[in-house]
Write a protein that holds these residues in place. Structure first.
Motif, PDB file in Angstrom:
ATOM      1  N   MET A   1       7.955   5.818  22.444  1.00  0.00           N
ATOM      2  CA  MET A   1       8.315   5.446  21.086  1.00  0.00           C
ATOM      3  C   MET A   1       7.042   5.289  20.271  1.00  0.00           C
ATOM      4  O   MET A   1       6.065   4.730  20.736  1.00  0.00           O
ATOM      5  CB  MET A   1       9.101   4.126  21.149  1.00  0.00           C
ATOM      6  N   ASP A   2       7.083   5.761  19.068  1.00  0.00           N
ATOM      7  CA  ASP A   2       5.946   5.666  18.164  1.00  0.00           C
ATOM      8  C   ASP A   2       5.711   4.198  17.812  1.00  0.00           C
ATOM      9  O   ASP A   2       6.587   3.540  17.248  1.00  0.00           O
ATOM     10  CB  ASP A   2       6.242   6.493  16.904  1.00  0.00           C
ATOM     11  N   SER A   3       4.565   3.676  18.163  1.00  0.00           N
ATOM     12  CA  SER A   3       4.287   2.258  17.934  1.00  0.00           C
ATOM     13  C   SER A   3       4.137   1.927  16.445  1.00  0.00           C
ATOM     14  O   SER A   3       4.064   0.763  16.083  1.00  0.00           O
ATOM     15  CB  SER A   3       3.040   1.834  18.697  1.00  0.00           C
ATOM     16  N   ASN A   4       4.091   2.939  15.590  1.00  0.00           N
ATOM     17  CA  ASN A   4       3.967   2.697  14.157  1.00  0.00           C
ATOM     18  C   ASN A   4       5.315   2.498  13.479  1.00  0.00           C
ATOM     19  O   ASN A   4       5.371   2.217  12.293  1.00  0.00           O
ATOM     20  CB  ASN A   4       3.231   3.862  13.481  1.00  0.00           C
ATOM     21  N   ILE A   5       6.408   2.660  14.218  1.00  0.00           N
ATOM     22  CA  ILE A   5       7.729   2.508  13.634  1.00  0.00           C
ATOM     23  C   ILE A   5       8.020   1.035  13.406  1.00  0.00           C
ATOM     24  O   ILE A   5       7.812   0.210  14.282  1.00  0.00           O
ATOM     25  CB  ILE A   5       8.818   3.139  14.533  1.00  0.00           C
ATOM     26  N   THR A   6       8.493   0.720  12.207  1.00  0.00           N
ATOM     27  CA  THR A   6       8.893  -0.637  11.880  1.00  0.00           C
ATOM     28  C   THR A   6      10.404  -0.712  12.017  1.00  0.00           C
ATOM     29  O   THR A   6      11.125   0.091  11.418  1.00  0.00           O
ATOM     30  CB  THR A   6       8.474  -0.994  10.437  1.00  0.00           C
ATOM     31  N   ILE A   7      10.870  -1.659  12.809  1.00  0.00           N
ATOM     32  CA  ILE A   7      12.307  -1.819  13.006  1.00  0.00           C
ATOM     33  C   ILE A   7      12.811  -2.862  12.017  1.00  0.00           C
ATOM     34  O   ILE A   7      12.345  -4.004  12.029  1.00  0.00           O
ATOM     35  CB  ILE A   7      12.616  -2.241  14.457  1.00  0.00           C
ATOM     36  N   PRO A   8      13.741  -2.451  11.144  1.00  0.00           N
ATOM     37  CA  PRO A   8      14.265  -3.407  10.163  1.00  0.00           C
ATOM     38  C   PRO A   8      14.971  -4.568  10.857  1.00  0.00           C
ATOM     39  O   PRO A   8      15.655  -4.371  11.852  1.00  0.00           O
ATOM     40  CB  PRO A   8      15.255  -2.590   9.332  1.00  0.00           C
ATOM     41  N   GLN A   9      14.794  -5.786  10.308  1.00  0.00           N
ATOM     42  CA  GLN A   9      15.345  -6.978  10.944  1.00  0.00           C
ATOM     43  C   GLN A   9      16.597  -7.511  10.276  1.00  0.00           C
ATOM     44  O   GLN A   9      17.267  -8.382  10.822  1.00  0.00           O
ATOM     45  CB  GLN A   9      14.279  -8.072  10.991  1.00  0.00           C
ATOM     46  N   GLY A  10      16.929  -6.995   9.106  1.00  0.00           N
ATOM     47  CA  GLY A  10      18.070  -7.529   8.354  1.00  0.00           C
ATOM     48  C   GLY A  10      19.415  -7.019   8.843  1.00  0.00           C
ATOM     49  O   GLY A  10      19.505  -6.277   9.818  1.00  0.00           O
ATOM     50  N   ASN A  11      20.469  -7.429   8.140  1.00  0.00           N
ATOM     51  CA  ASN A  11      21.822  -7.062   8.535  1.00  0.00           C
ATOM     52  C   ASN A  11      22.569  -6.234   7.494  1.00  0.00           C
ATOM     53  O   ASN A  11      23.795  -6.134   7.551  1.00  0.00           O
ATOM     54  CB  ASN A  11      22.630  -8.329   8.870  1.00  0.00           C
ATOM     55  N   SER A  12      21.834  -5.637   6.561  1.00  0.00           N
ATOM     56  CA  SER A  12      22.492  -4.780   5.569  1.00  0.00           C
ATOM     57  C   SER A  12      22.946  -3.498   6.267  1.00  0.00           C
ATOM     58  O   SER A  12      22.408  -3.125   7.319  1.00  0.00           O
ATOM     59  CB  SER A  12      21.530  -4.441   4.431  1.00  0.00           C
ATOM     60  N   SER A  13      23.922  -2.823   5.691  1.00  0.00           N
ATOM     61  CA  SER A  13      24.411  -1.588   6.319  1.00  0.00           C
ATOM     62  C   SER A  13      23.298  -0.539   6.378  1.00  0.00           C
ATOM     63  O   SER A  13      23.229   0.235   7.332  1.00  0.00           O
ATOM     64  CB  SER A  13      25.648  -1.046   5.599  1.00  0.00           C
ATOM     65  N   GLU A  14      22.395  -0.548   5.416  1.00  0.00           N
ATOM     66  CA  GLU A  14      21.269   0.393   5.412  1.00  0.00           C
ATOM     67  C   GLU A  14      20.330   0.111   6.588  1.00  0.00           C
ATOM     68  O   GLU A  14      19.889   1.022   7.283  1.00  0.00           O
ATOM     69  CB  GLU A  14      20.508   0.307   4.079  1.00  0.00           C
ATOM     70  N   ARG A  19      18.364   1.300  12.194  1.00  0.00           N
ATOM     71  CA  ARG A  19      18.218   0.949  13.613  1.00  0.00           C
ATOM     72  C   ARG A  19      18.988   1.930  14.494  1.00  0.00           C
ATOM     73  O   ARG A  19      18.512   2.306  15.564  1.00  0.00           O
ATOM     74  CB  ARG A  19      18.685  -0.495  13.865  1.00  0.00           C
ATOM     75  N   GLU A  20      20.162   2.353  14.033  1.00  0.00           N
ATOM     76  CA  GLU A  20      20.960   3.331  14.787  1.00  0.00           C
ATOM     77  C   GLU A  20      20.158   4.618  14.977  1.00  0.00           C
ATOM     78  O   GLU A  20      20.115   5.183  16.073  1.00  0.00           O
ATOM     79  CB  GLU A  20      22.262   3.618  14.024  1.00  0.00           C
ATOM     80  N   LYS A  21      19.491   5.058  13.920  1.00  0.00           N
ATOM     81  CA  LYS A  21      18.675   6.280  14.001  1.00  0.00           C
ATOM     82  C   LYS A  21      17.495   6.082  14.962  1.00  0.00           C
ATOM     83  O   LYS A  21      17.183   6.971  15.760  1.00  0.00           O
ATOM     84  CB  LYS A  21      18.171   6.691  12.617  1.00  0.00           C
ATOM     85  N   ILE A  22      16.864   4.922  14.927  1.00  0.00           N
ATOM     86  CA  ILE A  22      15.742   4.625  15.827  1.00  0.00           C
ATOM     87  C   ILE A  22      16.217   4.718  17.282  1.00  0.00           C
ATOM     88  O   ILE A  22      15.554   5.309  18.134  1.00  0.00           O
ATOM     89  CB  ILE A  22      15.136   3.232  15.514  1.00  0.00           C
ATOM     90  N   ILE A  23      17.392   4.150  17.567  1.00  0.00           N
ATOM     91  CA  ILE A  23      17.935   4.164  18.930  1.00  0.00           C
ATOM     92  C   ILE A  23      18.250   5.593  19.366  1.00  0.00           C
ATOM     93  O   ILE A  23      17.884   6.015  20.460  1.00  0.00           O
ATOM     94  CB  ILE A  23      19.183   3.257  19.035  1.00  0.00           C
ATOM     95  N   ARG A  24      18.913   6.350  18.500  1.00  0.00           N
ATOM     96  CA  ARG A  24      19.265   7.739  18.847  1.00  0.00           C
ATOM     97  C   ARG A  24      18.011   8.581  19.071  1.00  0.00           C
ATOM     98  O   ARG A  24      17.952   9.367  20.012  1.00  0.00           O
ATOM     99  CB  ARG A  24      20.147   8.362  17.761  1.00  0.00           C
ATOM    100  N   LYS A  64      23.486  -3.161  15.589  1.00  0.00           N
ATOM    101  CA  LYS A  64      23.952  -4.311  14.794  1.00  0.00           C
ATOM    102  C   LYS A  64      22.995  -5.495  14.912  1.00  0.00           C
ATOM    103  O   LYS A  64      23.070  -6.419  14.122  1.00  0.00           O
ATOM    104  CB  LYS A  64      25.354  -4.733  15.242  1.00  0.00           C
ATOM    105  N   SER A  65      22.106  -5.457  15.913  1.00  0.00           N
ATOM    106  CA  SER A  65      21.198  -6.578  16.143  1.00  0.00           C
ATOM    107  C   SER A  65      19.759  -6.080  16.310  1.00  0.00           C
ATOM    108  O   SER A  65      19.506  -5.132  17.055  1.00  0.00           O
ATOM    109  CB  SER A  65      21.646  -7.320  17.403  1.00  0.00           C
TER     110      SER A  65
END
Length: 140
Positions: A1-14, A19-24, A64-65
C-alpha cells in the motif's frame, strides 16, 4: 500500500466511498502480488482463500469504519494469525453467503486497533475456507 495515501476518518458518504476504493485497490494489489490468493492460517492449519466475495463484502462493511479500513491493510497478519471463535449458520436469503454451508468467526488482536473479526465462509462439498469479511470490533 502506498504510504502516502491518507485514509479519511469521517463518516460522510463521500469518505466511506473513498475508504471503499482504498480497500478495493489494496485487494487488487494484494491479489497481483499473491497469485495463489491464499494464506496459511496457523490456528486452523489450513489455507484461507481470497475470492471476489472477500473483496465485495469487506469493502462494503469495513469502509464504514476508519479502524476497519486500517485493519484491512494488515490482511496477511489477520489471515495468518486469526483464531477460531465459533461456527454459525449462513444468513438465509443472503445471496453472497449462499455458496457456503457454514460461517466461521475468527478474531485477531491487532496492535493499535484492538480486536478484529474475520468471517470465513466454508464452502459446501469442497470445505474450502474463504475470507468473507473483516471488521474492527474494538478500537483502542
Amino acid at each position: 500500500m502506498d504510504s502516502n495515501i491518507t485514509i479519511p476518518q469521517g463518516n460522510s458518504s463521500e469518505e466511506i466511498k473513498q475508504r471503499e476504493k482504498i480497500i478495493r485497490d489494496f485487494y487488487r494489489k494484494w491479489k497481483k502480488e499473491n497469485p495463489s490468493q491464499r494464506r496459511y492460517n496457523l490456528s486452523l492449519k489450513e489455507y484461507i482463500n481470497i475470492r471476489m466475495v472477500s473483496i465485495i463484502e469487506t469493502s462494503e462493511h469495513a469502509a464504514k469504519s476508519y479502524f476497519s479500513t486500517i485493519a484491512i491493510l494488515q490482511l496477511d497478519a489477520i489471515l495468518i494469525g486469526a483464531k477460531k471463535i465459533s461456527i454459525c449458520r449462513i444468513k438465509e436469503g443472503n445471496k453472497n453467503q449462499k455458496p457456503f454451508e457454514r460461517m466461521m468467526i475468527m478474531e485477531y488482536e491487532l496492535i493499535g486497533i484492538g480486536k478484529v473479526k474475520m468471517t470465513v465462509g466454508i464452502r459446501r462439498r469442497t470445505q474450502e475456507k474463504v475470507q468473507y469479511c473483516i471488521t474492527a470490533i474494538t478500537n483502542i
